[in-house]
Design a protein around this motif. Structure first.
Motif, short mmCIF file in Angstrom:
data_model
loop_
_atom_site.label_atom_id
_atom_site.label_comp_id
_atom_site.label_asym_id
_atom_site.label_seq_id
_atom_site.Cartn_x
_atom_site.Cartn_y
_atom_site.Cartn_z
N ALA A 119 0.83 -1.22 0.00
CA ALA A 119 0.00 0.00 0.00
C ALA A 119 0.86 1.26 0.00
N SER A 120 2.03 1.19 0.65
CA SER A 120 2.92 2.37 0.69
C SER A 120 3.46 2.71 -0.69
N TYR A 121 3.50 1.70 -1.57
CA TYR A 121 3.93 1.93 -2.96
C TYR A 121 2.74 2.34 -3.83
N PHE B 200 -7.35 0.82 -19.00
CA PHE B 200 -6.77 0.90 -17.67
C PHE B 200 -7.64 0.23 -16.61
N SER B 201 -8.55 -0.63 -17.00
CA SER B 201 -9.40 -1.33 -16.02
C SER B 201 -9.18 -2.82 -16.13
N ARG B 202 -9.18 -3.49 -14.99
CA ARG B 202 -9.19 -4.95 -14.95
C ARG B 202 -10.26 -5.38 -13.97
N GLN B 203 -11.07 -6.35 -14.38
CA GLN B 203 -12.16 -6.81 -13.51
C GLN B 203 -11.64 -7.97 -12.66
N ARG B 204 -10.66 -7.63 -11.82
CA ARG B 204 -10.08 -8.66 -10.96
C ARG B 204 -9.78 -8.07 -9.59
N TYR B 205 -9.38 -8.92 -8.69
CA TYR B 205 -9.14 -8.47 -7.32
C TYR B 205 -7.72 -7.95 -7.10
N TRP B 206 -6.74 -8.74 -7.50
CA TRP B 206 -5.34 -8.50 -7.10
C TRP B 206 -4.69 -7.43 -8.00
N GLY B 207 -4.98 -6.19 -7.66
CA GLY B 207 -4.43 -5.04 -8.38
C GLY B 207 -4.68 -3.79 -7.57
N GLU B 208 -4.17 -2.67 -8.04
CA GLU B 208 -4.35 -1.42 -7.31
C GLU B 208 -5.80 -0.94 -7.43
#
Length: 926
Positions: free
Chosen positions: A129-131, A476-484
């Motif tokens: 999260a800090s990144y 710039f969108s991804r329909q997934r969980y593991w991302g910013e």
């Protein structure tokens, strides 16, 4: 003396860690040098011996620059968001963060074993999260920016609003989705929602309906480079074209700058060519064609407006919005069926499939604005919505694809460029001829005709001359969980950014990592993921009332987001107040040397250049380009092993007997071979998998010999060699030297574990130069001229090799030098001390140990690289072969300073020559 590589390497790796030898200071008067490896993704399989190739090369260069007195930044980190960890989470329920942490720990353990001089204190992870707080901050900056074509840079959205307030769209020259026209008064009278909607047309990060690559099995949108042969690269699932509301980045605004900037970069030409092709600049005209019986017009972009009289039909992209409007009832079923079929192909597949011709007639006709003739309108997958306008005017006589289409659908082919070629049989595409059958263009050359027709198009008010780019804005969108998480919430259906003070917007916990039952992305499963605008904090989704508490964006950022700026974070990784202090980004500037794979040409490398240019435009950094010099390392290929199974049985026949049977070739794990031979350990093979437990073997001379083949090193081919095993047996220095010795850095080369014994032998020989038996013994005696010559010949060669990235020939030079010094029985400090420094970038552990034994208290790492003295390379004597009547008789050593006449006189007066001449005078001397 026994060379104990295990003890030596363990000792020095601990020393480097304890003393933070490679920690880089920001406060120094030294000149800087920034060496970087492409961001690794920490996969569960860990490293194989192919992965460290580029890291070893960059590490050698980083160490060399430290020896030269540079302040070297050589950091490491992890591109730790990615689909593999998420897929594992879906299968097992284990949180991706846990999987990622385990993978990173494994990677780091392996990297440390190889002795890389990374500044570990600067490690970053895109999933921290800090990144990603700063990845989100950059997104917000992009959202609040627009591209001013007049100043040719991105500016704050406030300047655009000011323009609207004063002039409306009058005099505006912006990169935009649609060309809007309104006055200052109309802007002032617009509602807040309408104003927000208008601004989305200009923002550099914007939301719009876009055709995307949708993978239902993965539940997400994929980039073109994540798809292969119409299926997802990860898992091999079908991918379809689908229209969705998506976030996009306006990279198209930077197309010209990205193109022009390539000329200033020291990059491999094939990589530059890839980016140039991807950006796809072309100049031509935008032209409008009326559709018979409709108010709509078809707008096309063409690079050959001079051939407009030869345009006999039109082709639209199947996803062009006009298709719905102009398709007749009679043609609707055929058109809909074709659109459905096309949706199963990616844009990349459609672009590369040049042989197959397909399409469907819409039933409507356009009118050629110059010939007045009717042109049937078709749809076909060879026209892409993302390039130009999603429509083409087809000139079959002079375009190969149009010609094939016309032949298939029996459409008119009309010659409008002079040629003897029969255009009914083959298209003729040339800019070196003149126009024919083209009314007022007849007889004009390509350039004259192009200028004339563009002028006529503009006079008619049906278009204009323009420059076009193939490059589309980046999804710039991804329909997934593991991302910013995207720092956006929705009020009255419009997106608004979170305040910077609320960053990072952290990934919420979810019960499952699949899309919701309603089809929302996985973040829709979060119970605490709504925005309380009044109190400026994230709250329970149950509280959403669309008055003070609003829904947050449920998509996450794509995999390339965090890797598009990580090189900047390394400059100031612990800074919680900004992504990097300006004085530090000014000091470190560009990456001086970037090493990584060529597969990132049109993904990471393009996006990084875009974000870097944007941050420069907005005044946050001072350099235009992120990576000044880039090298693409080749691959280390695996030596696969195969067994031959007799079809329909569990019987396996040895390689040289296989031709006598009907067999299937099956990959077998190389770890099941005996030592470094090709012989299969049959008992280990039977224990490898349950279905091989009762295997039978037909042997040759009592052995089962496998077949071998060089292939890409891959887990699926069972040809992976673990660097840990190599470090255990031959040492990290052995691995480092061998990977460099295999061949030129940029080339691919096969791995052969047997070859390590030669490099290991060299290390033992090098070690023993410093010992007399088991006693460390170095003489203070002044070296001979011959010894100095060996040393300085090596210095000259190694400096040249390192600066030209010819690391393989340096290793050969080390071997030659050590052999020569061994022959000279050299153990002089003035030779062996600089020799350790020269070899240390390649084999740091052994050189640190020798440096310490030589009595030095500090690490060898910052010792000045030995200076070349050319005087030692000048020959004192030259050995001349002396031939008489074409036959060599003897050799004579004479001073190198003698003239040709003096050499001749001394040879003739030589006692041996006098005996041969027997008092005679030679007729001719050469």
């Amino acid at each position: 003396m026994f060379y104990d590589h295990k003890q030596i390497e363990k000792k020095w790796q601990k020393y480097w860690e304890d003393n933070q030898t490679y920690k880089t200071s920001n406060n120094t008067d030294k000149p800087k040098f920034y060496v970087l490896d492409m961001f690794p993704y920490p996969s569960g399989a860990g490293l194989h011996v192919g992965h460290p190739l580029g890291y070893i090369a960059s590490d050698i260069y980083a160490r060399y620059k430290r020896h030269q007195g540079f302040n070297v930044l050589h950091p490491v980190g992890y591109d730790s968001f990615g689909l593999p960890a998420e897929q594992y989470a879906i299968q097992t329920g284990q949180h991706p963060a846990i999987t990622t942490e385990q993978n990173i720990n494994r990677y780091e353990e392996q990297l440390r074993k190889i002795g890389f001089s990374f500044d570990w204190s600067r490690e970053v992870r895109t999933s921290d999260a800090s990144y990603y707080k700063w990845t989100q901050w950059i997104f917000i900056e992009l959202y609040h920016s627009w591209y001013n074509k007049n100043t040719d840079k991105a500016e704050a959205i406030d300047t655009l609003i000011k323009h609207f307030e004063e002039k409306g769209t009058d005099g505006l020259n912006a990169n935009q989705n649609d060309e809007l026209n309104f006055t200052a008064e109309e802007w002032a009278n617009a509602s807040d929602i309408d104003k927000e909607d208008i601004l989305l047309n200009y923002r550099l990060a914007y939301r719009a309906e876009t055709t995307v690559n949708w993978c239902p099995a993965l539940g997400t949108v994929l980039a073109n480079d994540e798809i292969k042969d119409g299926k997802s690269e990860r898992g091999g699932f079908p991918v379809f074209q689908k229209k969705m509301m998506q976030w996009s980045m306006r990279i198209s605004a930077y197309s010209e700058r990205l193109l022009q900037g390539l000329s200033r970069l020291d990059w491999p030409q094939p990589l530059k060519d890839s980016q140039e092709y991807w950006i796809g600049k072309s100049q031509g005209a935008q032209v409008q064609f009326q559709v018979e019986g409709h108010d709509e017009v078809v707008e096309v972009f063409t690079t050959r407006p001079d051939t407009i009289f030869g345009a006999t039909f039109m082709v639209l992209a199947p996803e062009n919005p006009l298709v719905d409007t102009i398709t007749t009832a009679a043609q609707k079923v055929e058109v809909d069926t074709y659109i459905e079929e096309t949706s199963k192909k990616t844009e990349r597949d459609r672009m590369s499939d040049v042989k197959n011709v397909s399409g469907a007639f819409t039933g409507s006709y356009a009118i050629n604005p110059f010939s007045g003739e009717k042109m049937p309108i078709y749809i076909s997958d060879y026209v892409l919505m993302g390039y130009g306008t999603g429509a083409v005017m087809a000139v079959p006589a002079h375009d190969e694809r149009d010609h094939r289409f016309a032949k298939k659908f029996n459409l008119e082919i009309k010659k409008v460029v002079a040629t003897e070629e029969d255009v009914l049989e083959n298209s003729f595409d040339s800019k070196d001829s003149v126009c024919v059958n083209s009314d007022f263009l007849n007889g004009l050359s390509y350039n004259d005709a192009k200028s004339k027709i563009i002028s006529e198009i503009e006079t008619k008010g049906i278009g204009h001359g323009t420059t076009n780019y193939r490059q589309r804005d980046a999804i710039f969108s991804r329909q997934r969980y593991w991302g910013e998480p995207v720092p956006i919430y929705y009020k009255d259906g419009m997106p608004y950014t979170l305040p910077v003070s609320a960053l990072p917007l952290e990934l919420p916990e979810v019960e499952k990592y699949l899309p919701t039952e309603d089809g929302d992305p996985p973040l829709g499963n979060a119970k605490t993921f709504a925005w309380d605008e009044a109190n400026q904090k994230v709250v329970s989704t149950d509280l959403i009332d669309d008055k003070t508490i609003f829904p947050l964006e449920l998509s996450t950022m794509p995999g390339w987001a965090g890797s598009s700026w990580y090189f900047l974070r390394y400059m100031d990784p612990q800074n919680d107040g900004e992504f990097s202090a300006k004085n530090l980004s000014d000091y470190w500037g560009q990456v001086d040397l970037y090493i990584g794979g060529s597969e990132h040409a049109t993904g990471h490398l393009l996006y990084s250049r875009f974000w870097n240019m944007f941050l420069k435009d907005r005044g946050y950094i001072n350099h235009d380009e992120p990576f000044q010099k880039l090298i693409n390392q080749g691959m280390i290929l695996g030596m696969s092993a195969f067994v031959y199974r007799i079809e329909g049985t569990n019987k396996y026949v040895s390689k040289n007997l296989a031709s006598e049977y009907q067999t299937q070739q099956i990959h077998v794990d190389v770890s099941l071979l005996k030592g470094t031979s090709d012989e299969l350990d049959t008992e280990a093979f039977k224990a490898w998998r349950p279905d091989y437990a009762d295997a039978e073997f037909i042997l040759e001379d009592g052995k089962y010999i496998t077949d071998r083949e060089v292939e890409k090193m891959s887990k699926s081919k069972y040809n992976v060699v673990n660097p840990d095993d190599i470090c255990e047996e031959y040492g990290a220095d052995g691995l480092r030297l061998y990977e460099m010795f295999l061949g030129p850095l940029e080339q691919s080369k096969p791995w052969n574990t047997q070859g390590l014994s030669g490099v290991y032998g060299f290390l033992k020989k090098f070690w023993n130069l410093y010992f007399n038996g088991d006693v460390f013994e170095v003489s203070e005696e002044e070296p001979t001229k011959a010894e100095y010559k060996v040393l300085h010949t090596l210095i000259k060669k190694v400096v040249y090799d390192i600066e030209n990235f010819s690391f393989n020939t340096s290793v050969s030079s080390f071997m030659i030098a050590v052999n020569e010094l061994q022959k000279l029985k050299c153990n002089k400090r003035n030779i062996l001390e600089p020799l350790a420094v020269i070899i240390s970038p390649y084999a740091p552990h052994i050189c640190e140990e020798l440096w310490s034994l030589l009595g030095n208290g500090e690490s060898i790492e910052f010792e000045k690289f030995p200076a070349l003295n050319e005087d030692y390379l000048i020959e004192d004597e030259i050995e001349y072969p002396v031939s008489v009547n074409g036959k060599m008789k003897f050799k004579i050593s004479l001073s190198a300073q003698l003239s040709a006449k003096e050499v001749e006189d001394l040879v003739i007066s030589n006692e041996k020559m006098q005996q041969i001449l027997e008092g005679k005078t030679p007729k001719k001397s050469l």
